[in-house]
Scaffold this active site. Sequence first.
Site, PDB file in Angstrom:
ATOM      1  N   HIS A  79      37.880  39.940  41.758  1.00  0.00           N
ATOM      2  CA  HIS A  79      37.016  39.202  41.590  1.00  0.00           C
ATOM      3  C   HIS A  79      36.891  37.583  41.432  1.00  0.00           C
ATOM      4  O   HIS A  79      35.710  37.018  42.019  1.00  0.00           O
ATOM      5  CB  HIS A  79      35.158  39.413  41.808  1.00  0.00           C
ATOM      6  CG  HIS A  79      35.356  40.100  40.025  1.00  0.00           C
ATOM      7  ND1 HIS A  79      34.007  38.947  39.208  1.00  0.00           N
ATOM      8  CD2 HIS A  79      35.629  40.417  39.011  1.00  0.00           C
ATOM      9  CE1 HIS A  79      34.328  38.941  37.917  1.00  0.00           C
ATOM     10  NE2 HIS A  79      35.096  39.846  37.651  1.00  0.00           N
TER      11      HIS A  79
ATOM     12  N   ASN B 290      37.515  32.256  29.000  1.00  0.00           N
ATOM     13  CA  ASN B 290      36.276  32.030  29.928  1.00  0.00           C
ATOM     14  C   ASN B 290      35.315  31.595  29.329  1.00  0.00           C
ATOM     15  O   ASN B 290      34.165  31.069  30.263  1.00  0.00           O
ATOM     16  CB  ASN B 290      36.341  33.765  29.663  1.00  0.00           C
ATOM     17  CG  ASN B 290      35.490  34.562  28.709  1.00  0.00           C
ATOM     18  OD1 ASN B 290      36.675  34.600  27.891  1.00  0.00           O
ATOM     19  ND2 ASN B 290      33.588  34.626  28.883  1.00  0.00           N
TER      20      ASN B 290
ATOM     21  N   THR C  84      42.027  58.962  42.957  1.00  0.00           N
ATOM     22  CA  THR C  84      42.050  58.490  44.313  1.00  0.00           C
ATOM     23  C   THR C  84      42.205  56.728  45.029  1.00  0.00           C
ATOM     24  O   THR C  84      41.115  56.278  44.076  1.00  0.00           O
ATOM     25  CB  THR C  84      41.386  58.571  45.988  1.00  0.00           C
ATOM     26  OG1 THR C  84      40.964  60.238  45.785  1.00  0.00           O
ATOM     27  CG2 THR C  84      41.845  58.249  47.230  1.00  0.00           C
TER      28      THR C  84
ATOM     29  N   CYS D 227      29.301  38.483  31.039  1.00  0.00           N
ATOM     30  CA  CYS D 227      29.352  40.195  30.446  1.00  0.00           C
ATOM     31  C   CYS D 227      28.154  39.956  28.931  1.00  0.00           C
ATOM     32  O   CYS D 227      27.670  41.071  28.392  1.00  0.00           O
ATOM     33  CB  CYS D 227      30.621  40.351  29.193  1.00  0.00           C
ATOM     34  SG  CYS D 227      31.707  40.889  31.255  1.00  0.00           S
TER      35      CYS D 227
ATOM     36  N   GLN E 261      40.519  35.284  33.441  1.00  0.00           N
ATOM     37  CA  GLN E 261      40.339  34.045  33.902  1.00  0.00           C
ATOM     38  C   GLN E 261      41.347  33.180  34.394  1.00  0.00           C
ATOM     39  O   GLN E 261      41.010  32.318  36.075  1.00  0.00           O
ATOM     40  CB  GLN E 261      39.289  32.979  33.103  1.00  0.00           C
ATOM     41  CG  GLN E 261      38.212  32.169  33.253  1.00  0.00           C
ATOM     42  CD  GLN E 261      37.034  32.970  33.885  1.00  0.00           C
ATOM     43  OE1 GLN E 261      36.467  33.187  33.503  1.00  0.00           O
ATOM     44  NE2 GLN E 261      37.147  32.839  34.534  1.00  0.00           N
TER      45      GLN E 261
ATOM     46  N   GLY F 189      39.455  43.910  35.732  1.00  0.00           N
ATOM     47  CA  GLY F 189      40.057  43.503  34.529  1.00  0.00           C
ATOM     48  C   GLY F 189      39.746  43.874  33.632  1.00  0.00           C
ATOM     49  O   GLY F 189      40.436  44.446  32.613  1.00  0.00           O
ATOM     50  N   THR F 190      38.816  44.845  32.773  1.00  0.00           N
ATOM     51  CA  THR F 190      38.218  45.330  32.080  1.00  0.00           C
ATOM     52  C   THR F 190      38.977  46.438  32.285  1.00  0.00           C
ATOM     53  O   THR F 190      39.155  47.017  31.095  1.00  0.00           O
ATOM     54  CB  THR F 190      36.464  45.839  32.665  1.00  0.00           C
ATOM     55  OG1 THR F 190      35.566  44.682  32.105  1.00  0.00           O
ATOM     56  CG2 THR F 190      36.390  46.865  31.332  1.00  0.00           C
TER      57      THR F 190
END
Length: 394
Positions: free
Chosen positions: A201, A150, A237, A324, A179, A70-71
């Site tokens: 995740h 979040n 890749t 975070c 979120q 997501g970041t």
Amino acid sequence: MSIYLDHAATTPLRREVLDAMLPFLTDAFGNASSAHSFGRAARAGLDEAHERVASRLNAGAREIVFTSGGTEANNLALKGAAWAGKAHGHRIVTSAIEHHAVGHTLRYLEKFGFEIVELPVDRYGRVDPDQLEAALNDKTILVSIMLANNEVGTLQPIAEIAARVRARKGIVLHVDAVQAAPYVELDVEALGADLVSLGAHKFEGPKGVGALYVRHGTHILAQQQGGTQERHRRAGTENVAGAVGLAAAYELCCSDRPSTVARLREQRGKLLKSLLAVAGVEATGHPNERLPGIVSLVARDTDGVSVAMSLDLEGIACSVGSACTTGSTEVSHVLTAMGYPEEEARGALRLSLGRTTTDEEVEVACDVVPRVVASMRLGTVAITADPLGQGVPA
């Protein structure tokens, strides 16, 4: 019993997702850019992942870009759109409660001459669409507003915000839905956003993979160079197993969402009721327009970090806010923006439920968490009243 109540930080990898990924970690290990049979097998899995995610978002497969999380999706959206639009303007509008993956990225862009306008929020953490519209001008090229916060779980009126943005030609709307994705149906046409970020995740997918929806016709500049992967938008890749895992997890999440949301609302209601019975506890975030599984609160006369540590010793995992910022001595920028003074914001606590949270676990939490909060609050009050322990009031 060990109870995990930090699903807003991350979720356990679902067994079905692991099973979907395993072939691409073993036999189908080829590089998706290779022309031989091993590469073609990997390419088939990757193409199918694009299609499966796009189908659930009501998007086209070519509009999905897989990222490392997501970041990165947020970084690609913001930097990519900002640099692509620099010739037309330099103003970017956002809110004061965005995740640091957005806030810090915009602070970085500010160093290169972009003007960052942070909108205030109300006591519930909501942006006023009228204030947002007033912040738009002829130099505005980008608006970034998260769908769900979040830390406190508040949902933003994105559809209304999108309508205001669309009325001004040439402004790109980015929505951080990392979120929100597990619990809010995402139809990009109904949402009205040009860029939407996801992270696997958060919905029982693998860590290290995310996705960015890029509406057809929206121009962004790639932020890493080296190859033509992801239609020239993200070189490197491809993480085929991760993309397959994200697609599988998101499909399962979407299928289970109605029953999961209904159960989480009931569980959250029970847990919150037990906590509000403790003196000095106040729920944070919007009471109705919110994610179903986040219990966010401030417990006055306590330290949220200490409470979370005490709960960990009792076998309950939770947090004080964003994972975070764990370890930071600063109070939550979200609660500060919502008007909570520092001494109250330090009493923040977030307990987040997920699909795998059981009723039995919630029953235990309803007993343990209020007891720990009340005990630590009374201890703090007693120390404040008699700091030297001599029976003499301070």
